[in-house]
Design an enzyme around this catalytic site. Sequence first.
Site, PDB file in Angstrom:
ATOM      1  NE  ARG A  48      51.608  34.337  70.174  1.00 53.53           N
ATOM      2  CZ  ARG A  48      52.106  33.089  70.089  1.00 53.53           C
ATOM      3  NH1 ARG A  48      51.283  32.055  69.989  1.00 53.53           N
ATOM      4  NH2 ARG A  48      53.404  32.887  70.111  1.00 53.53           N
ATOM      5  CG  ASP A 174      26.448  32.929  71.883  1.00 54.34           C
ATOM      6  OD1 ASP A 174      26.418  33.550  72.971  1.00 54.34           O
ATOM      7  OD2 ASP A 174      26.668  33.485  70.797  1.00 54.34           O
TER       8      ASP A 174
END
Length: 388
Positions: A48, A174
């Site tokens: 993580r 993006d």
Amino acid sequence: MNSNKKGLNTICTHVGELEDKQYRGAVSPLYMSSSYAYEDVDVKRYPRYFNTPNQEGLCKKVAALEHAEAALIFGSGMAAVSTALMAFLKAGEHVVLQQTLYGGTYNLVHEEFSKYGIEYTFTKGWAAKDFEAEIKDNTKVIYIETPSNPLLTITDLEAVAALAQNNGLVSMIDNTFASPVNQNPIDFGIDIVIHSATKYMGGHSDICAGAVASNTQNIDRIFQLAKNFGGSLSDYTVWLLERSIKTMGIRVRAQNENALAMAQFLEKNDDIVKVYYPGLPHHQDHDIAKRQMKGFGGMVSFELKPGIDSSKFQKALQLIKPSMSLAGVESTLLSPAKTSHALMSAEVRESQGIADGLIRFSVGIEEVDDLKADILQAIKKVKLHPLS
């Protein structure tokens, strides 16, 4: 030698690869452990925390591809988008977003930001002046997407980057539709580059992932939130993605070539009323695309002539697959109104120019003549049997 100075295919193939010290294999070994030692080690590794061996290697590759200092890999494109935005926005602050955006990003902002007290404005267009008009005293971020999904509008990277810098704002993009093969926004001054790595980086329609690339300071800020949101990627998928990126340069350049040929073919067809592709000279943003892109991408959108049912046309295809995602080696297409932009209201879609009959075409690496033949036979079938 600086990895950013290596050629594209060399970066795709070699940067970030892990050495197999035990067996000296030619590819990166896969480390599947989710639990690592913490005593007497240089790095306390935890999945993580984005720092397992395979994660670290892949992040180096993505950073090199985007001419960035550092990168992070996420479990999906939306995990990358949401974490990057939330890392630079808090209650009382404002973000200016491009009007023509992926539907998932629009829905994230529309549905979630007000819950966190974050203000937002969508521009009326996609030129730098449209962003400038929406800047407020509490604006912190400018967010763009170019080429945009699904209408392939082109935003001037250099102009938006300069606007952000002059106003002390963070610029984000993006870059999914372009891929690092066709466009490197950091070279034009954009601060943070985001990808749905599911698409051209994965390239085989079998991986779900996201990526963010920027300078070390920005990536560290994003990481501080990312480790709490928990959007990390399994090491097996990381390994598959590193493998897939090795061929990205070759795949994307083939898709560029095929997409241009298909766009030219479609615009000459009387049964197609409109074609959207930045590589066509009459595209409204063609000159900007030529200036900032190395290739025009593998995505084409088009509208069928009224009377030719879009759904029936898609069902009549024999080679091209009606399918939800994009950027695989196989050609696919879909109706944005029913899929990628279904979360938008009909009114919002209409305001963006997304017609119900619009088709988004992800061009693969097949022979162009076969793709042309498939479209022609499907149109012919629907015209001959319109009620079937």
